[in-house]
Design an enzyme around this catalytic site. Structure first.
Site, short mmCIF file in Angstrom:
data_model
loop_
_atom_site.label_atom_id
_atom_site.label_comp_id
_atom_site.label_asym_id
_atom_site.label_seq_id
_atom_site.Cartn_x
_atom_site.Cartn_y
_atom_site.Cartn_z
N GLY A 169 28.43 34.33 4.78
CA GLY A 169 28.26 35.21 6.17
C GLY A 169 28.64 36.73 6.08
CD GLN B 190 32.05 41.49 7.04
OE1 GLN B 190 31.44 40.54 7.28
NE2 GLN B 190 32.87 41.28 5.96
CB CYS C 53 37.29 39.35 4.56
SG CYS C 53 36.08 40.48 5.64
CG LEU C 54 32.19 39.29 1.52
CD1 LEU C 54 30.47 39.50 2.38
CD2 LEU C 54 32.15 39.03 0.37
CG HIS D 177 35.75 35.27 8.55
ND1 HIS D 177 36.95 35.55 7.93
CD2 HIS D 177 35.01 36.28 8.22
CE1 HIS D 177 37.06 36.44 7.41
NE2 HIS D 177 35.92 37.19 7.38
CD GLU D 178 30.97 36.62 8.82
OE1 GLU D 178 31.08 37.72 9.00
OE2 GLU D 178 31.63 36.11 7.60
CG HIS E 19 33.97 40.99 10.74
ND1 HIS E 19 34.86 42.06 10.41
CD2 HIS E 19 34.27 40.04 9.78
CE1 HIS E 19 35.22 41.44 9.21
NE2 HIS E 19 34.80 40.43 8.79
#
Length: 208
Positions: A78, A83, A127-128, A169-170, A173
């Protein structure tokens, strides 16, 4: 899969197959995954106007396509637009993490969570934008979502289990939240040394 293998899978920071990586330059796009504490991760995110949702060939479609390139390159499942430095309410995901399974790709524009379960569970997330760290996060077990697709068509969807967690989660953001905001006090203490490293690496101008 056993709960142990699921947990190790889940804890690979939203990686469906293997631990996510920072790919640096990604072929086919100039987009890059931004690391905490980049200001874009905390900035407000604008809704995408209806007139921009014209389907294939539109700027938003191009952005979504490039976001998938970045997501797959990171081994993630995702990715939210902030991000990669685009402060719009746009997210992409594919819960398989497999670019060959493109039928599983989902793009959501201007999503809203309209209902969520009072029942929650706790799983390890990462998280990335926060490499080499993770922590336990409590999320609703299911959610109902309204959004638009790239042609502006409204959609409604119920997410359960792992997909519900990915979406929440996304979605955070898009509200300028990151998963560390949801860690317990103890969990935050555990990752603080790594956060300090990221802050030092970023230098001046970060948004904590």
């Amino acid at each position: 899969a056993s709960s142990t293998s699921f947990r190790s899978w889940a804890s690979s920071l939203f990686s469906a197959v293997e631990e996510e990586v920072d790919p640096g330059i990604v072929e086919g796009t100039d987009l890059r995954v931004l690391k905490y504490p980049h200001p874009s991760l905390r900035a407000p995110n604008d809704e995408v106007p209806m007139e921009e949702l014209t389907g294939p060939g539109s700027e938003i479609s191009k952005i979504a396509k490039e976001m998938f390139l970045v997501m797959y390159a990171t081994k993630g499942v995702g990715l939210a637009a902030p991000q990669v430095g685009i402060n719009k309410r746009l997210m992409v995901y594919n819960d398989t993490g497999d670019s060959k399974k493109w039928m599983k790709e989902t793009v959501m524009v201007n999503p809203k969570i309209v209902e969520f379960s009072s029942a929650t569970d706790i799983e390890e997330e990462g998280c990335l934008s926060f490499p080499d760290m993770g922590g336990d996060v409590e999320r609703s077990k299911w959610i109902k979502v309204e959004a638009q697709n790239l042609k502006g068509k409204k959609m409604k969807k119920k997410f359960t289990g792992w997909e519900a967690r990915i979406f929440q989660h996304e979605y955070d953001h898009l509200d300028g939240k990151v998963y560390i905001d949801r860690l317990t006090e103890e969990g935050r203490k555990e990752v603080q040394p790594r956060l300090n490293e990221l802050i030092d690496d970023f230098g001046e101008g970060g948004e904590l």
